[in-house]
Design a protein around this motif. Sequence first.
Motif, PDB file in Angstrom:
ATOM      1  N   ALA A 173       0.827  -1.209   0.000  1.00 57.05           N
ATOM      2  CA  ALA A 173       0.000   0.000   0.000  1.00 57.05           C
ATOM      3  C   ALA A 173       0.862   1.260   0.000  1.00 57.05           C
ATOM      4  O   ALA A 173       0.516   2.270  -0.627  1.00 57.05           O
ATOM      5  CB  ALA A 173      -0.913   0.004   1.230  1.00 57.05           C
ATOM      6  N   ALA A 174       1.987   1.216   0.689  1.00 60.61           N
ATOM      7  CA  ALA A 174       2.851   2.391   0.792  1.00 60.61           C
ATOM      8  C   ALA A 174       3.641   2.645  -0.480  1.00 60.61           C
ATOM      9  O   ALA A 174       3.908   3.802  -0.827  1.00 60.61           O
ATOM     10  CB  ALA A 174       3.806   2.221   1.964  1.00 60.61           C
ATOM     11  N   THR A 175       4.011   1.577  -1.196  1.00 63.29           N
ATOM     12  CA  THR A 175       4.872   1.736  -2.372  1.00 63.29           C
ATOM     13  C   THR A 175       4.115   1.724  -3.697  1.00 63.29           C
ATOM     14  O   THR A 175       4.565   2.321  -4.670  1.00 63.29           O
ATOM     15  CB  THR A 175       5.940   0.631  -2.418  1.00 63.29           C
ATOM     16  OG1 THR A 175       5.297  -0.657  -2.404  1.00 63.29           O
ATOM     17  CG2 THR A 175       6.869   0.738  -1.217  1.00 63.29           C
ATOM     18  N   ASP A 176       2.977   1.049  -3.744  1.00 66.63           N
ATOM     19  CA  ASP A 176       2.228   0.937  -5.007  1.00 66.63           C
ATOM     20  C   ASP A 176       0.734   0.840  -4.701  1.00 66.63           C
ATOM     21  O   ASP A 176       0.099  -0.198  -4.911  1.00 66.63           O
ATOM     22  CB  ASP A 176       2.701  -0.297  -5.782  1.00 66.63           C
ATOM     23  CG  ASP A 176       1.981  -0.464  -7.121  1.00 66.63           C
ATOM     24  OD1 ASP A 176       1.404   0.533  -7.615  1.00 66.63           O
ATOM     25  OD2 ASP A 176       1.983  -1.589  -7.663  1.00 66.63           O
ATOM     26  N   PRO A 177       0.136   1.939  -4.221  1.00 67.34           N
ATOM     27  CA  PRO A 177      -1.287   1.887  -3.859  1.00 67.34           C
ATOM     28  C   PRO A 177      -2.213   1.574  -5.030  1.00 67.34           C
ATOM     29  O   PRO A 177      -3.229   0.904  -4.852  1.00 67.34           O
ATOM     30  CB  PRO A 177      -1.554   3.293  -3.287  1.00 67.34           C
ATOM     31  CG  PRO A 177      -0.459   4.150  -3.838  1.00 67.34           C
ATOM     32  CD  PRO A 177       0.729   3.271  -3.971  1.00 67.34           C
ATOM     33  N   VAL A 178      -1.848   2.035  -6.214  1.00 69.64           N
ATOM     34  CA  VAL A 178      -2.685   1.740  -7.385  1.00 69.64           C
ATOM     35  C   VAL A 178      -2.669   0.245  -7.688  1.00 69.64           C
ATOM     36  O   VAL A 178      -3.700  -0.370  -7.981  1.00 69.64           O
ATOM     37  CB  VAL A 178      -2.203   2.546  -8.616  1.00 69.64           C
ATOM     38  CG1 VAL A 178      -2.986   2.136  -9.863  1.00 69.64           C
ATOM     39  CG2 VAL A 178      -2.360   4.038  -8.362  1.00 69.64           C
ATOM     40  N   GLY A 179      -1.482  -0.352  -7.609  1.00 66.48           N
ATOM     41  CA  GLY A 179      -1.372  -1.780  -7.852  1.00 66.48           C
ATOM     42  C   GLY A 179      -2.176  -2.580  -6.839  1.00 66.48           C
ATOM     43  O   GLY A 179      -2.838  -3.566  -7.199  1.00 66.48           O
ATOM     44  N   LEU A 180      -2.139  -2.176  -5.578  1.00 67.83           N
ATOM     45  CA  LEU A 180      -2.904  -2.883  -4.559  1.00 67.83           C
ATOM     46  C   LEU A 180      -4.400  -2.700  -4.785  1.00 67.83           C
ATOM     47  O   LEU A 180      -5.179  -3.648  -4.613  1.00 67.83           O
ATOM     48  CB  LEU A 180      -2.512  -2.390  -3.165  1.00 67.83           C
ATOM     49  CG  LEU A 180      -3.272  -3.030  -1.996  1.00 67.83           C
ATOM     50  CD1 LEU A 180      -3.209  -4.555  -2.054  1.00 67.83           C
ATOM     51  CD2 LEU A 180      -2.730  -2.529  -0.659  1.00 67.83           C
ATOM     52  N   GLU A 181      -4.804  -1.511  -5.175  1.00 63.72           N
ATOM     53  CA  GLU A 181      -6.234  -1.288  -5.431  1.00 63.72           C
ATOM     54  C   GLU A 181      -6.718  -2.182  -6.570  1.00 63.72           C
ATOM     55  O   GLU A 181      -7.820  -2.727  -6.510  1.00 63.72           O
ATOM     56  CB  GLU A 181      -6.494   0.183  -5.768  1.00 63.72           C
ATOM     57  CG  GLU A 181      -7.969   0.518  -5.891  1.00 63.72           C
ATOM     58  CD  GLU A 181      -8.233   1.998  -5.879  1.00 63.72           C
ATOM     59  OE1 GLU A 181      -9.350   2.404  -5.506  1.00 63.72           O
ATOM     60  OE2 GLU A 181      -7.315   2.772  -6.234  1.00 63.72           O
TER      61      GLU A 181
END
Length: 385
Positions: free
Chosen positions: A283-291
């Motif tokens: 979530a901290a490094t790639d929030p778009v990817g996690l979403e």
Amino acid sequence: MAAALEASGGIASAADQLDYLRGVYSVWAKTDPAGALEHAKANFQPGLLQSELMGLALNKWGENHPREAWLWADANLEGPLKERGLNDLLIGWTRRSPGDAAAWLANSELTSSSLFTALSRTWAESDPTAALDWARKLPKGKTKDKTLVTIADTIAADNPTTVVTTFQKELEEAQNPDLIVTIANRWASLDPTAAAAWVGGLAEGATRREAAATLATVWASSDVRGALSWSAGLADASLRTKVNTHIATTWGASEPEKALTWLATQPPAEAAEGVRGAFHSWAATDPVGLENYLPEAANTAWGDQARRSLADVRSQSNPAGALELALGLTETGVRDDSMASYFRKWSRSDSASAGDWLDMNSARLPDSTLTRLSRYQSKGDQGEQ
């Protein structure tokens, strides 16, 4: 000197200009450090250039006339510029006469940790034994602990095996947690396999756990497969759980899906904290990817954790978005607790916007959620603690 300083104005590159002026000031400060300092203070704007040049001049002045330099800095500088200048001055003094510098600092009643760090690191680079003897005689407290850690870090940069032997007494007493972390961090960076053997020989307890956690983090950042192999060989389940958590948290920042795939092969009780760490790093490094991963995560036992980790990060800059994510949590208690936490923080920083959001969305909120959030809208910080 005037011609040399004037020539610096024709250098277009800021980096090249700084290098050139360092050379000029190095020569100038040897014969007239006060003049060099006055010139830097009067002719350069606050920032890196001024700080570097004044620090250089104070460093040179501190080598030969430290007390004069200190009086000038104390009378003419303030704030971060003064702190940086005094550190540089003390470094110069320590290189010339470490015993005198240490005696003066110990008797000065100054408590700045940065000064003790500057002195102890500089002294340890040339004579670690003498530096350590001095540090061990300091009064008990945070300053002494930090000074010992600095010396250990300096020694460990070249020889971590030696530092373990040197600090055996402090390590056995286990009164300075940062000491074990510093040694483990240095050793893991240089030779993680040897560091793992050292950790394996430590007595069970907090010291061993902290050393293992640090090793796991450092090792996973450079060779995750090596870290995994080490973890798999740990017989102590509680230690392995802690190690796996740190590996997963580190791995989750770069290859989160691979980290999660690996965690799925571990016993659930040993993987739970690692899953949380991996998702928080993602979530901290790639929030778009996690979403984008949330629909897939919804079909796993980790769906709520993925959603909550993203909401935690998003709550710092987009509280409305965090509330929307938390609203999708499947466990009622976790959902209401999370939304209450995000809404409370939002109300404290921007009560009007938080209130508007609640008014606009109250009709679609579950009754238990609406009840919790309404407390903050009506009572603000006097609501639920």
